[in-house]
Design a protein around this motif. Structure first.
Motif, mmCIF file in Angstrom:
data_model
loop_
_atom_site.group_PDB
_atom_site.id
_atom_site.type_symbol
_atom_site.label_atom_id
_atom_site.label_comp_id
_atom_site.label_asym_id
_atom_site.label_seq_id
_atom_site.Cartn_x
_atom_site.Cartn_y
_atom_site.Cartn_z
ATOM 1 N N THR A 64 -9.454 7.618 13.991
ATOM 2 C CA THR A 64 -8.280 8.464 13.781
ATOM 3 C C THR A 64 -8.675 9.801 13.183
ATOM 4 O OG1 THR A 64 -6.903 6.491 13.472
ATOM 5 C CG2 THR A 64 -6.018 8.581 12.684
ATOM 6 N N GLN A 67 -10.384 11.894 15.892
ATOM 7 C CA GLN A 67 -9.424 12.450 16.843
ATOM 8 C C GLN A 67 -8.679 13.633 16.233
ATOM 9 O OE1 GLN A 67 -5.741 10.225 17.887
ATOM 10 N NE2 GLN A 67 -6.437 10.414 19.997
ATOM 11 N N TYR A 68 -8.277 13.494 14.975
ATOM 12 C CA TYR A 68 -7.589 14.598 14.314
ATOM 13 C C TYR A 68 -8.484 15.842 14.267
ATOM 14 C CZ TYR A 68 -5.569 17.450 10.621
ATOM 15 O OH TYR A 68 -5.062 18.504 9.916
ATOM 16 N N LEU A 71 -8.731 17.631 17.601
ATOM 17 C CA LEU A 71 -7.527 18.253 18.143
ATOM 18 C C LEU A 71 -6.986 19.392 17.294
ATOM 19 C CD1 LEU A 71 -5.513 15.086 19.284
ATOM 20 C CD2 LEU A 71 -6.807 16.665 20.728
ATOM 21 N N LEU A 76 -3.280 21.937 22.185
ATOM 22 C CA LEU A 76 -3.052 20.552 22.562
ATOM 23 C C LEU A 76 -2.693 20.401 24.032
ATOM 24 C CD1 LEU A 76 -1.055 19.242 19.480
ATOM 25 C CD2 LEU A 76 -3.417 18.772 20.066
ATOM 26 N N ALA A 79 -5.668 19.910 26.508
ATOM 27 C CA ALA A 79 -6.677 18.897 26.208
ATOM 28 C C ALA A 79 -7.084 18.097 27.434
ATOM 29 C CB ALA A 79 -6.147 17.954 25.125
ATOM 30 N N SER A 82 -8.098 12.275 28.740
ATOM 31 C CA SER A 82 -9.056 11.740 27.789
ATOM 32 C C SER A 82 -9.844 10.610 28.440
ATOM 33 C CB SER A 82 -8.333 11.219 26.539
ATOM 34 O OG SER A 82 -7.510 10.112 26.873
ATOM 35 N N ARG A 290 -5.598 5.158 21.717
ATOM 36 C CA ARG A 290 -6.146 6.460 21.296
ATOM 37 C C ARG A 290 -5.438 7.572 22.074
ATOM 38 N NH1 ARG A 290 -7.422 5.817 16.733
ATOM 39 N NH2 ARG A 290 -6.409 3.822 17.017
ATOM 40 N N GLN A 293 -1.876 8.038 20.784
ATOM 41 C CA GLN A 293 -1.797 8.811 19.545
ATOM 42 C C GLN A 293 -1.990 10.303 19.823
ATOM 43 O OE1 GLN A 293 -3.969 7.364 16.186
ATOM 44 N NE2 GLN A 293 -3.357 5.242 16.502
ATOM 45 N N ARG A 294 -2.879 10.626 20.740
ATOM 46 C CA ARG A 294 -3.050 12.026 21.136
ATOM 47 C C ARG A 294 -1.747 12.571 21.713
ATOM 48 N NH1 ARG A 294 -3.825 13.778 26.131
ATOM 49 N NH2 ARG A 294 -4.696 15.853 26.501
ATOM 50 N N TYR A 297 0.698 13.675 19.023
ATOM 51 C CA TYR A 297 0.427 15.014 18.482
ATOM 52 C C TYR A 297 1.018 16.091 19.390
ATOM 53 C CZ TYR A 297 -2.976 13.268 15.020
ATOM 54 O OH TYR A 297 -3.594 12.639 13.960
#
Length: 424
Positions: A64, A67-68, A71, A76, A79, A82, A290, A293-294, A297
Motif C-alpha cells: 500500500t 502504491q501510494y 501514484l 492519475l 497511469a 496496471s 491492488r 485501490q488504484r 485514488y
C-alpha cells in the motif's frame, strides 16, 4: 478521546512523544513510527492465525505504501493499465475458457456414447458444475428504489452535470436505498450503469460533499476498477464459488463402517480441494485489489475535479466518521427530523472532532490496511488529495437546489428515517 503518552513512551526514531486514540497501539504522529504495526487487539483476523495475519498485514502495508508513493507524484488519469489489472484479465479469460470447456465436454458426453452409460452421469455433472461456476452479471438489488427522471428531475440534472464535468458517462439507472453508503456498478448482460445513493449518507452531506460523492461514484465508470469489469469479475468470484461448492457437507451418523470410511475419504478430498481453491481465490483477490485501490485514488481525483479539493476531503472525513453520522441520523430520525437536521448534526460532529481528525486519519492507515481491502486507507486517500494541486469546484450545489432535490426524495427520506430510528 485523545491520549498523548508523553513521558510514558517516546519514538525511537525522532524522540517525540507517542500518541494513541481509541486505545490503539501507540505511534508517532510526526514520523509515523509504528503506524504500520499490527494491532492484534483492534484488527479483525483475516485468515484466523495471528502469526499469518501479522505477516499479511506487514505485506499489505508495504504494498500500500509503495502504491501510494508511485501514484502521488504523477497524473492519475494517465497511469494506464496496471500489471495487476492485466494479470486479473488474463486469469479471468482462462477461467471463463475452463467453464466453457466443462460445458462443451458435458454436452459431448451426453451424446458421444449409446444410452444408458456412465458418460451421461459424468456429462450431467460437468454441465452442472459449469452452471454453478458461470459468471454472474448481477441485477438491480431489490432494496434499491429506482428514481425516474419524472420523479426526481433535479437530482437527475445534478448527476448529469457532474458526469459532464468529469467526463464520465451518465448512469442508466439512478436509485436510492437506506444504507449509509453509496456505490456505482454495472448490472445485467447489457452492463447497465447503476448509481445508488444511500439516503442516510446523502442526507447528512452538505452541498460540496454531495457533489464530491457523485464525482467519486461516477468516476468508477471511467477509472478501470477491476471489480466492475465484465472480463475481471470472474477472477474475483469464480474460485471462491468453486471453493464453496466443494466444501464438505455434514456426514451421516447411522451408516455402516464401510460407508463412514468412504464418507471420511470423500470429505478429506473435498476439504483439500476446497482449501486449494480458496487459497487461489485469496491470491487472486490480493493481486486484483491492488488495481481496485488504484481506481479509488482516481475516483477521489474525479471527486476533487467536481467538488474541489475542499469538498472531496470533507467527504473523506465524513466517511471516516460513519459511526458518528449514523448516531446523528438515528437520534434525529427518532425525533421526527429529516435531512436538514442530519446535515446540521454531522457538521457539529465534524467541528467538534477537528483537533482529533488528523490522528483519526493516521490511525485509519493502520486499521484499514489489508491485502483484501477494496479501498486504500482513508488517511492515505486524504493525504493523496492534499498532496496534489488544489482544485476549485466545477459544480456548485446551492442550498436552494439541494432543498429542491431533498423535496423530490421526501417519501424515501421518511422511510430511511424510520429504519434508522429502529436501529440499535
Amino acid at each position: 478521546m485523545i491520549t498523548t503518552l508523553a513521558g510514558t513512551e517516546t519514538c525511537p526514531k525522532c524522540g517525540a512523544a507517542t500518541v494513541s486514540i481509541r486505545e490503539a497501539l501507540p505511534w508517532c504522529a510526526g514520523c509515523e513510527w509504528n503506524l504500520d504495526g499490527y494491532d492484534r487487539a483492534r484488527q479483525a483476523p483475516e485468515l484466523g492465525w495471528s502469526w499469518i495475519d501479522r505477516r499479511t498485514h506487514r505485506l499489505a502495508a508495504r504494498l500500500t505504501r509503495q502504491q501510494y508513493a508511485a501514484l502521488v507524484g504523477r497524473p492519475l488519469e494517465s497511469a494506464g493499465w496496471s500489471l495487476a489489472g492485466a494479470l486479473t484479465v488474463g486469469i479471468s479469460v482462462l477461467l471463463l475458457a475452463g467453464v466453457l470447456a466443462l460445458a462443451v465436454t458435458g454436452v459431448w458426453l451426453l451424446f458421444a456414447y449409446p444410452f444408458p452409460n456412465f458418460a451421461v452421469v459424468l456429462g450431467l455433472a460437468f454441465i452442472g458444475l459449469a452452471l454453478a461456476l458461470r459468471p454472474r452479471f448481477g441485477r438491480v438489488p431489490p432494496d434499491v428504489d429506482v428514481l425516474t427522471r419524472a420523479e426526481a428531475p433535479e437530482l437527475h440534472a445534478l448527476v448529469e452535470e457532474v458526469a459532464t464535468r468529469i467526463g464520465a458517462p451518465v448512469p442508466q439507472v439512478l436509485g436510492v436505498d437506506n444504507d449509509l453508503n453509496a456505490y456505482a456498478t454495472a448490472v445485467g448482460l447489457r452492463r447497465r450503469r447503476l448509481l445508488c445513493l444511500g439516503l442516510p449518507l446523502w442526507g447528512a452531506l452538505d452541498g460540496p460533499a454531495r457533489v464530491a460523492l457523485l464525482g467519486h461514484e461516477l468516476g468508477h465508470f471511467v477509472n478501470g476498477d477491476v471489480r466492475r469489469g465484465p472480463l475481471t469479475q470472474p477472477a474475483l468470484t469464480m474460485l471462491g464459488s468453486a471453493a464453496d461448492l466443494f466444501r464438505p457437507a455434514p456426514g451421516t451418523h447411522d451408516a455402516g463402517f464401510i460407508v463412514l470410511i468412504g464418507e471420511w475419504l470423500g470429505r478429506m478430498v473435498s476439504w483439500a480441494l476446497s482449501r486449494l481453491l480458496f487459497v487461489g481465490h485469496l491470491a487472486l483477490a490480493a493481486t486484483a485489489l491492488r488495481g481496485s485501490q488504484r481506481a479509488e485514488y482516481l475516483a477521489d481525483e474525479m471527486a476533487a475535479r467536481a467538488a474541489g479539493t475542499a469538498g472531496a476531503t470533507r467527504l473523506l472525513d465524513v466517511l471516516l466518521s460513519t459511526e458518528s453520522v449514523a448516531l446523528v441520523v438515528r437520534q434525529a430520525a427518532r425525533g421526527g427530523r429529516g435531512p436538514a437536521a442530519w446535515r446540521a448534526g454531522t457538521a457539529r460532529s465534524l467541528a467538534a472532532a477537528v483537533d482529533r481528525l488528523p490522528l483519526v486519519r493516521q490511525l485509519s492507515v493502520r486499521e484499514e490496511m489489508s491485502l483484501f481491502a477494496t479501498h486504500p486507507p482513508a488517511g492515505l486517500r486524504h493525504r493523496m488529495l492534499a498532496a496534489r494541486s488544489w482544485q476549485d469546484p466545477a459544480v456548485v450545489l446551492t442550498e436552494a437546489r439541494a432543498e429542491r432535490i431533498d423535496a423530490e426524495l421526501v417519501r424515501h427520506y421518511e422511510r430511511a428515517g424510520r429504519i434508522a430510528a429502529w436501529e440499535s
